[in-house]
Motif scaffolding. Structure first.
Motif, PDB file in Angstrom:
ATOM      1  N   PRO A   1       3.699 -12.639  -5.353  1.00 55.80           N
ATOM      2  CA  PRO A   1       5.083 -12.862  -5.788  1.00 55.80           C
ATOM      3  C   PRO A   1       5.522 -11.839  -6.841  1.00 55.80           C
ATOM      4  N   ASN A   2       6.732 -11.359  -6.713  1.00 57.45           N
ATOM      5  CA  ASN A   2       7.360 -10.369  -7.606  1.00 57.45           C
ATOM      6  C   ASN A   2       6.693  -8.995  -7.585  1.00 57.45           C
ATOM      7  N   ALA A   3       5.783  -8.751  -6.665  1.00 59.23           N
ATOM      8  CA  ALA A   3       5.102  -7.454  -6.604  1.00 59.23           C
ATOM      9  C   ALA A   3       5.981  -6.425  -5.890  1.00 59.23           C
ATOM     10  N   ARG A   4       5.909  -5.208  -6.379  1.00 56.76           N
ATOM     11  CA  ARG A   4       6.592  -4.098  -5.709  1.00 56.76           C
ATOM     12  C   ARG A   4       5.688  -3.590  -4.594  1.00 56.76           C
ATOM     13  N   PHE A   5       6.294  -3.258  -3.455  1.00 53.37           N
ATOM     14  CA  PHE A   5       5.532  -2.680  -2.357  1.00 53.37           C
ATOM     15  C   PHE A   5       6.383  -1.661  -1.639  1.00 53.37           C
ATOM     16  N   THR A   6       5.706  -0.773  -0.924  1.00 50.46           N
ATOM     17  CA  THR A   6       6.386   0.287  -0.182  1.00 50.46           C
ATOM     18  C   THR A   6       5.839   0.333   1.234  1.00 50.46           C
ATOM     19  N   VAL A   7       6.736   0.456   2.189  1.00 53.93           N
ATOM     20  CA  VAL A   7       6.364   0.758   3.562  1.00 53.93           C
ATOM     21  C   VAL A   7       6.889   2.164   3.816  1.00 53.93           C
ATOM     22  N   GLU A   8       5.988   3.084   4.126  1.00 55.98           N
ATOM     23  CA  GLU A   8       6.384   4.456   4.394  1.00 55.98           C
ATOM     24  C   GLU A   8       6.263   4.714   5.886  1.00 55.98           C
ATOM     25  N   VAL A   9       7.378   5.070   6.506  1.00 55.28           N
ATOM     26  CA  VAL A   9       7.430   5.360   7.933  1.00 55.28           C
ATOM     27  C   VAL A   9       7.331   6.877   8.080  1.00 55.28           C
ATOM     28  N   LYS A  10       6.276   7.338   8.776  1.00 51.73           N
ATOM     29  CA  LYS A  10       6.020   8.772   8.869  1.00 51.73           C
ATOM     30  C   LYS A  10       6.086   9.241  10.318  1.00 51.73           C
ATOM     31  N   PRO A  11       7.209   9.860  10.724  1.00 51.45           N
ATOM     32  CA  PRO A  11       7.259  10.449  12.063  1.00 51.45           C
ATOM     33  C   PRO A  11       6.445  11.737  12.089  1.00 51.45           C
ATOM     34  N   ASP A  12       6.155  12.228  13.287  1.00 49.59           N
ATOM     35  CA  ASP A  12       5.364  13.464  13.378  1.00 49.59           C
ATOM     36  C   ASP A  12       6.152  14.679  12.909  1.00 49.59           C
ATOM     37  N   LYS A  13       7.486  14.631  13.010  1.00 58.35           N
ATOM     38  CA  LYS A  13       8.339  15.719  12.535  1.00 58.35           C
ATOM     39  C   LYS A  13       9.390  15.139  11.606  1.00 58.35           C
ATOM     40  N   GLY A  14       9.724  15.887  10.583  1.00 51.85           N
ATOM     41  CA  GLY A  14      10.720  15.422   9.630  1.00 51.85           C
ATOM     42  C   GLY A  14      10.074  14.684   8.474  1.00 51.85           C
ATOM     43  N   ALA A  15      10.908  14.303   7.531  1.00 53.63           N
ATOM     44  CA  ALA A  15      10.429  13.655   6.315  1.00 53.63           C
ATOM     45  C   ALA A  15      10.097  12.192   6.564  1.00 53.63           C
ATOM     46  N   ALA A  16       9.234  11.667   5.708  1.00 56.66           N
ATOM     47  CA  ALA A  16       8.889  10.248   5.766  1.00 56.66           C
ATOM     48  C   ALA A  16      10.063   9.420   5.250  1.00 56.66           C
ATOM     49  N   LEU A  17      10.138   8.180   5.719  1.00 57.63           N
ATOM     50  CA  LEU A  17      11.167   7.242   5.278  1.00 57.63           C
ATOM     51  C   LEU A  17      10.494   6.187   4.413  1.00 57.63           C
ATOM     52  N   PRO A  18      10.695   6.240   3.071  1.00 58.28           N
ATOM     53  CA  PRO A  18      10.106   5.209   2.223  1.00 58.28           C
ATOM     54  C   PRO A  18      11.007   3.978   2.150  1.00 58.28           C
ATOM     55  N   ILE A  19      10.408   2.807   2.276  1.00 65.45           N
ATOM     56  CA  ILE A  19      11.131   1.540   2.156  1.00 65.45           C
ATOM     57  C   ILE A  19      10.501   0.807   0.976  1.00 65.45           C
ATOM     58  N   ASN A  20      11.169   0.837  -0.178  1.00 67.93           N
ATOM     59  CA  ASN A  20      10.666   0.214  -1.399  1.00 67.93           C
ATOM     60  C   ASN A  20      11.313  -1.152  -1.588  1.00 67.93           C
ATOM     61  N   ARG A  21      10.498  -2.166  -1.798  1.00 67.80           N
ATOM     62  CA  ARG A  21      11.018  -3.524  -1.952  1.00 67.80           C
ATOM     63  C   ARG A  21      10.214  -4.277  -3.011  1.00 67.80           C
ATOM     64  N   ILE A  22      10.766  -5.442  -3.427  1.00 66.08           N
ATOM     65  CA  ILE A  22      10.088  -6.348  -4.345  1.00 66.08           C
ATOM     66  C   ILE A  22       9.935  -7.682  -3.631  1.00 66.08           C
ATOM     67  N   ALA A  23       8.728  -8.229  -3.656  1.00 66.82           N
ATOM     68  CA  ALA A  23       8.448  -9.506  -2.994  1.00 66.82           C
ATOM     69  C   ALA A  23       9.215 -10.629  -3.688  1.00 66.82           C
ATOM     70  N   PRO A  24       9.502 -11.714  -2.972  1.00 68.82           N
ATOM     71  CA  PRO A  24      10.188 -12.854  -3.581  1.00 68.82           C
ATOM     72  C   PRO A  24       9.379 -13.439  -4.750  1.00 68.82           C
ATOM     73  N   ALA A  25      10.057 -14.171  -5.611  1.00 69.14           N
ATOM     74  CA  ALA A  25       9.403 -14.760  -6.786  1.00 69.14           C
ATOM     75  C   ALA A  25       8.513 -15.941  -6.427  1.00 69.14           C
TER      76      ALA A  25
END
Length: 146
Positions: free
Chosen positions: A111-135
């Motif tokens: 709970p309340n932890a920060r986490f990141t999901v990074e989507v990495k295609p083979d070409k182009g930049a990665a897409l970071p998805i930064n979120r905070i878990a529910p309390a």
């Protein structure tokens, strides 16, 4: 040279809609779901070459699109595709794919932890998805995270 640099510096993928997490118990999350689509003017992306990294301050795990722990649902022109991916795994214009990562080895997201999901295609930049878990977590409940 300029066009190649721009293509490599920008991501062809973008998030479409909310990021939803599902709790396994009162202390950790068991899955993360989100929709991906092409960015405006982006070239098609071969999803079979995309990797997903889930990380917290203490741990990280990497998953491949082909892994059994990554569930895929394909949508074209707003309609869910019956066979899942159609004839190929290329994400094209007017298509979306719902990605769900659920695995026992996923980093513990408390709970309340920060986490990141990074989507990495083979070409182009990665897409970071930064979120905070529910309390607070309730087992088997879904939560939209910001």
């Amino acid at each position: 040279t300029v066009h190649t640099g721009v293509a490599q510096a920008t991501s062809n993928l973008e998030l479409s809609g909310p990021v939803v997490v599902k709790a396994t118990d009162t202390s950790s999350l068991g899955s993360i779901s989100f929709f991906l689509q092409l960015a405006a003017g982006g070239a098609s992306v071969d999803m079979e070459k995309v990797t997903f990294t889930v990380s917290t301050a203490d741990n990280l795990e990497t998953y491949k699109y082909k892994d059994s722990t990554v569930t895929k649902e394909w949508y074209a022109d707003g309609t869910k595709q019956k066979d899942g991916t159609g004839t190929n795994a290329m994400l094209d214009k007017f298509e979306m794919v719902k990605i769900t990562i659920s695995d026992a080895t996923m980093p513990n997201i408390a709970p309340n932890a920060r986490f990141t999901v990074e989507v990495k295609p083979d070409k182009g930049a990665a897409l970071p998805i930064n979120r905070i878990a529910p309390a607070d977590f309730q087992p088997d409940y879904n939560y939209e995270v910001y």
